[in-house]
Design an enzyme around this catalytic site. Structure first.
Site: not given
Length: 312
Positions: A56, A165, A8, A115, A107, A35, A81
């Site tokens: 989204e 991530r 990322r 998470d 992620h 993020s 998402f």
């Protein structure tokens, strides 16, 4: 493989470079720019950055409109998402009409860590791979991510790019190129082939070194493109080594392992072991703890290789 870079982070840096080179590049995010690392683009090019908020589906629709207007949109959020909440919009507004939007989902996988299972996408490659007209990428490290983002920007059509991530080992040179639809042989071998994607490629290189110490020659093939898959490279490995181990930070159902097995079943059947999540969700824990728990380590790859060699 001592250097560690999060894919990322490489994405955010490459976006800024593309933004400087091409005024048609625009970026959208769903309130996660810190993020997903798209915020660095937004800081330099605020007039070309759009925060859709926690919406989204709307973000994908906005991206589609920008693409139809001649821009090159990169739309980012977490993989769970993108592939989940925005699936219908990706299907109807991007894949069906072949609209030129790049969905970059960060992620992904269990290395999201603490998470927990609700935020760990372990099915996104399967979902995106099933969509007609969708190109699906999953780079191994920072340098390949940069090259993949550039390749996606130059490619005409919808692309899904899976990023992570955590920091991962660097396996590609800084000046590597990315050819959509082509894999890479990172290590030659004659007894067995690892066919891997994402962070599991570095794991496979380590596993091959362990096997070499006990007299087993393992080839390592990285597929940075899940779809269209490099069938020619996979079949060559099957013919020349006679056994395959696939490895992915994803469910073995519908992802890389399934894609490889489809190619082999139709072209050159050989014994296969699929390393990945076996029809389970993730859970909370550190990335390293979860990789060990779900059997995604070099030691587990070595065990898979030993099993498949018994069936060769």
């Amino acid at each position: 493989m001592s250097e560690m870079i999060a894919t990322r982070d490489a994405y955010g840096q490459t976006l800024v470079e593309l933004g400087r080179e091409n005024p048609k590049v625009v970026v959208l995010d769903a309130d996660l720019s810190g993020s997903t690392k798209t915020g660095v683009f937004g800081k330099e090019f605020p007039e070309r950055f759009f925060n859709a908020g926690i919406a989204e589906a709307n973000m994908v629709g906005m991206a589609a409109g920008l693409a139809v207007g001649g821009m090159i949109p990169f739309a980012s959020t977490f993989a769970v998402f993108a592939a989940g909440r925005a699936f219908e919009q990706i299907r109807q507004s991007l894949a069906y009409p072949k609209v030129n939007v790049k969905v970059v989902a960060t992620h992904a996988g269990i290395t999201v860590g603490e998470d927990g299972g609700s935020h760990q996408a372990v099915e996104d490659l399967a979902i995106m791979r099933a969509l007609p007209n969708m190109t699906v990428l999953c780079p191994a490290d920072g340098p390949e991510t940069s090259a993949a983002i550039r390749a996606a920007a130059a490619f005409q059509g919808p692309v899904y790019i899976r990023l992570g991530r955590s920091k991962v080992p660097v396996v590609f040179p800084a000046d590597c190129t990315f050819n959509i639809g082509r894999g890479a042989t990172l290590r030659e071998g004659s007894d067995i082939s690892f066919v891997t994607t994402g962070l599991m490629t570095a794991m496979a290189i380590t596993a091959a070194q362990i096997l070499e110490a006990v007299g087993i020659s393992a080839r390592v093939i990285h597929l940075g493109t899940i779809k269209p898959i490099d069938a020619e490279l996979v079949l060559k490995a099957a013919r020349e080594t006679g056994a395959i181990v696939t490895a992915e930070e994803h469910s073995v159902i519908g992802g890389l392992g399934s894609a490889v097995c489809e190619v082999l079943a139709e072209g050159w059947p050989v014994p296969v072991e699929r390393v990945g999540l076996h029809d389970v969700f993730g859970q909370s824990g550190t990335g390293d703890e979860l990789l060990a728990h779900y059997g995604l380590t070099p030691a587990h790859l070595v065990e898979a290789a030993e099993r498949v060699l018994q069936r060769k």
